[in-house]
Scaffold this motif. Structure first.
Motif, short mmCIF file in Angstrom:
data_model
loop_
_atom_site.label_atom_id
_atom_site.label_comp_id
_atom_site.label_asym_id
_atom_site.label_seq_id
_atom_site.Cartn_x
_atom_site.Cartn_y
_atom_site.Cartn_z
N LEU A 103 47.26 40.12 40.58
CA LEU A 103 47.34 38.60 40.83
C LEU A 103 48.80 38.58 41.53
N ILE A 104 48.90 37.66 42.29
CA ILE A 104 50.20 37.34 43.23
C ILE A 104 51.11 36.20 42.43
N TYR A 117 50.51 32.17 43.17
CA TYR A 117 49.74 31.79 43.88
C TYR A 117 48.65 30.92 43.36
N GLN A 118 48.14 29.92 43.85
CA GLN A 118 47.17 28.99 43.28
C GLN A 118 45.73 29.58 43.38
N TYR A 119 45.18 29.90 42.07
CA TYR A 119 43.85 30.41 42.10
C TYR A 119 42.93 29.40 41.07
N VAL A 141 40.06 33.54 37.51
CA VAL A 141 40.98 34.36 36.83
C VAL A 141 40.79 33.96 35.38
N GLU A 142 39.42 33.45 34.75
CA GLU A 142 39.45 32.78 33.44
C GLU A 142 39.67 33.98 32.22
N PRO A 167 44.52 36.70 48.29
CA PRO A 167 44.88 37.17 46.92
C PRO A 167 43.68 37.08 45.96
N LYS A 168 42.74 36.00 46.19
CA LYS A 168 41.47 36.02 45.13
C LYS A 168 40.45 36.99 45.46
N ASP A 169 40.65 37.73 46.53
CA ASP A 169 39.67 38.78 46.93
C ASP A 169 40.05 40.21 46.37
N LEU A 170 41.47 40.00 45.80
CA LEU A 170 42.11 41.35 45.22
C LEU A 170 42.39 41.48 43.72
N ILE A 171 41.91 40.22 43.26
CA ILE A 171 41.82 40.30 41.65
C ILE A 171 41.22 41.53 41.17
N HIS A 172 39.95 41.88 41.45
CA HIS A 172 39.49 42.99 41.07
C HIS A 172 39.62 44.17 41.99
#
Length: 750
Positions: free
Chosen positions: A4-5, A8-10, A15-16, A71-76
């Motif tokens: 996560l960053i 940043y607004q996820y 990210v539940e 950033p949302k594409d790097l969560i996993h």
């Protein structure tokens, strides 16, 4: 590994589960952000993995990581489609962040921003972490070293037991003896042969890894055994793949649980995708709530001073300056004691962000508070007079002669990352958008309301690694380097915006009086930065060429003026200009001084010696308005005298304006008793008093009275009195009177 960053607004759905256990708030648009930096082990059944929260400096103005990834594409992260170079960088970057937080927490014991919980038991538990990060492995390797010293000692004892013991059976059977005096001597005995010991090889690999971690990331470990470690290019070969290959070859040589665990850790270091069995029923975390505070601490430790007096960094109005230190001033390069204050402010932004108006306003306030603190000490003596041994108090910002102020550099530091190279090398560059010069009046560099602002980007990765390694020598070297870089950058900015000149007053010009008389034209443009306090710096803004030309023409009539490069000593250039121009009469020249001797005692009507009224008036600087009668005529042109210079107790400390000179007569009694009627005298109406820059006593003698001096002659007397360098003797010598002092009658006040 989950990534996560910070801030940043996820989307909540993304990210539940990842944020389970962390305190977060979502907004009305179903967005959620995390205001922490660090790592967090999430034991949620759907996660069971490390969650890294990395600083927002990874994100550029477009909201992309490395300028490429959402950033949302790097969560996993393990499943993310990304360049392996970027993936490797993120693993290593997480280690540096962890190390920096540790260093901050250790050096700020009572901080309230670090959240720390460590519950991690490696072993063959029922759960596996779905990914082990480099940080996991490093922490486990260090812990293994601390907790298993007995294991290493036991292995070493077994390694060396019986080694070098002679095998007599093989020696007798295989070698020839030399017999002397019926006693055989074997020159080549056969020792027990040492077999390849895989325990020793594994320990060597383990300690080599610890040494590499210490050198690279700053995680210190005690290596108490004298093995020859694998280092340099050979260890790089292990990192490039040979380490995994060799460990696979010796994998089944170990049977104890401790040795197997050690093999697992070493292999995991070389192959980060290998899974270490860990009991992970509880969470662990090392998080910072406000990472901008850590960033400020990093920069301050690397560039700032310590033991700063109250009022400078911790200011009286409650404001706290991020960074404060003293360093070489901007106006002269080779002056030994020319330090000035540097005021810095850290800005923890996303990459490319510019300063806000509030930041610039705060910096103005910081600078004004610093100036006032300095003035209170130097001008008001509050809370005490300046201590010249103190590096902060001995700096004098205000020049009483020109009423100018020294230039105080103010700067902002923001974090930057080169998203193309991701280099950890040192680079500090001016920010593309520089703040404007803050001023109240135009063309006044040396004004207290003129504030120089500059903005620099530092390589966040370099600063992070330097701080995390916590190497005192490396930090000190960079501190000097970056301070010098900031100073030269500000000098370059000044050279671009201003023209600099050096001034020296003509021999007949009192510079102090000139600056007071021409206050409006010179205020904020002149200052005395040089070791020779008779020289002045003139700074002219290039935006006002017409005004500058008029001022230069006016100053050129009363001063020697030469252009000078910022930082250079102008003494030689001014000497050449003096020789070329010579001594001339200046429109603003001082005129000449009529010297007079003031006796302390006089003989009263009762024949007793009393303190003379004349002496009391001159001693107390209260002779203004009186008429002074000089009984002995001076040599020279009396009409040129504009000032009366009294010699009191073999001292000169000031002079009076001469408002009017008239002639009188008296009867003079000669040495042999003859009377001369109608002997001329001078009647001098005394005007305002003017103190000299300094009180001069040495070399002041009575025979200097009743003479007419030029201002250059007065300067010569003062220079000799105070031990300064001489002026041209032929031009400035003071002549002795034709009469001896003992035959001069006493002057008096009417």
């Amino acid at each position: 590994m989950k990534l996560l960053i910070e801030e940043y607004q996820y989307n909540v759905a993304d990210v539940e589960n990842v944020l389970d256990g962390l305190f977060t708030l979502q907004d009305v648009e179903q967005k959620v952000s995390v205001s922490y930096v660090g790592y967090y082990y999430n034991p949620h059944p759907k996660v069971r993995d490390i969650v890294f929260i990395l600083p927002k400096v990874l994100i550029d103005e477009q909201g992309l990581v490395f300028g490429e990834y959402e950033p949302k594409d790097l969560i996993h992260l393990d499943n993310a489609k990304m360049d392996e170079k970027h993936r490797k960088f993120l693993y290593e970057f997480a280690v540096w962040i962890h190390r920096a937080i540790i260093v901050y927490n250790d050096s700020h014991e009572k901080n309230e921003i670090v959240l720390h919980r460590q519950i991690q038991d490696e072993g063959k538990g029922s759960h596996k972490k779905k990914s082990n990060t480099l940080l996991d492995v490093i922490l486990l390797l260090i812990r293994f070293n601390k907790e298993n010293q007995q294991f290493f000692t036991f292995i070493l004892k077994n390694l060396h037991s019986g080694f070098n013991k002679i095998n007599w059976g093989k020696t007798i059977a295989r070698t020839t003896a030399i017999v002397q005096d019926s006693s055989p001597t074997y020159l080549n005995p056969v020792n027990k042969k040492r077999q390849v010991n895989f325990d020793e090889e594994l320990i060597v690999i383990f300690f080599s890894i610890l040494q590499y971690i210490s050198d690279t990331y700053g995680f210190r470990s005690n290596i108490n055994f004298g093995f020859k470690l694998i280092t340099g290019a050979k260890f790089k070969r292990y990192l490039d793949g040979f380490g995994r290959t060799r460990l696979r070859q010796i994998k089944y040589k170990y049977f104890s649980d401790t040795a197997v665990k050690l093999w697992d850790l070493c292999y995991a270091f070389f192959d980060k995708t290998y899974k270490i069995r860990v009991n992970t029923s509880q969470s662990e975390y090392l998080l910072v709530k406000s990472f901008h505070i850590v960033f400020e601490a990093m920069i301050d430790e690397l560039i700032g001073d310590t033991d700063i007096p109250h009022g400078l960094k911790e200011q009286d109005d409650g404001k706290l300056v991020d960074h404060f230190y003293t360093y070489d001033g901007l106006l002269i390069d080779d002056k030994a004691d020319d330090d000035i204050y540097y005021i810095g402010d850290s800005k923890y932004y996303k990459i490319g962000n510019s300063l806000g108006k509030e930041s610039i306003y705060k910096q103005r306030t910081y600078a004004r508070n610093v100036i006032q603190w300095n003035l209170d000490i130097w001008l008001n003596g509050k809370p005490h007079k300046p201590n010249m041994a103190d590096p902060f108090e001995r700096i004098q910002l205000f020049d009483e002669v020109t009423e100018g102020y020294n230039v105080i550099p103010n700067f902002f530091i923001s974090a930057s990352i080169d998203k193309k190279t991701l280099s950890y090398e040192d680079y500090t560059e001016p920010h593309p958008n520089q703040p404007p010069v803050s001023r109240q009046f135009k063309n006044r560099l040396y004004d207290r309301d003129t504030l120089l602002l500059s903005h620099y980007d530092v390589n966040f990765l370099f600063v992070l690694a330097l701080y995390a390694r916590n190497n005192a020598g490396a930090k000190a070297a960079w501190r000097h380097s970056v301070r010098d870089k900031f100073r030269r950058a500000v000098q370059d900015m000044l050279k671009e915006k201003f023209e600099f000149y050096a001034l020296a007053a003509h021999p007949d010009v009192d510079a102090s009086a000139y600056f007071k008389a021409h206050f409006q034209e010179t205020l904020g443009k002149t200052f005395r930065p040089y070791e020779n306090q008779q020289l002045f710096s003139l700074a002219l803004d290039r935006e006002f060429p017409a005004d500058n030309d008029r001022l230069l023409a006016s100053l050129g009539e009363n001063f020697y003026v030469v252009p000078v490069k910022l930082g250079e000593d102008p003494s030689d250039s001014l000497s050449v200009e003096r020789s070329r121009k010579g001594d001339i009469e200046s429109p603003g020249g001082m005129g000449k001084f009529l010297t007079c001797l003031v006796r302390k005692e006089e003989i009263g009507e009762d024949g007793r010696k009393n303190i003379a009224k004349l002496y009391q008036l001159f001693y107390n600087h209260e002779a203004e308005g009186a008429t002074y009668v000089m009984l002995n005529m001076p040599g020279g042109d009396i009409s040129e005298a504009k000032y009366l210079l009294p010699l009191i107790d073999n001292t000169i400390d000031g002079y009076y304006d001469i408002e009017r000179i008239s002639f009188g007569t008296r009867t003079k009694v000669t040495k042999d008793g003859q009377s001369i009627p109608n002997y001329p005298t001078l009647r001098i109406k005394i005007g305002a008093y003017h103190p000299l820059e300094r009180r001069c006593t040495e070399g002041i003698v009575p025979r200097m009275a009743n003479q007419i001096w030029s201002y250059a002659q007065l300067q010569n007397v003062m220079a000799k009195s105070d031990g300064y360098g001489d002026f041209d003797e032929e031009e400035t010598d003071v002549n002795e009177p034709t009469e001896r002092y003992s035959y001069i009658d006493d002057d008096f006040i009417e």
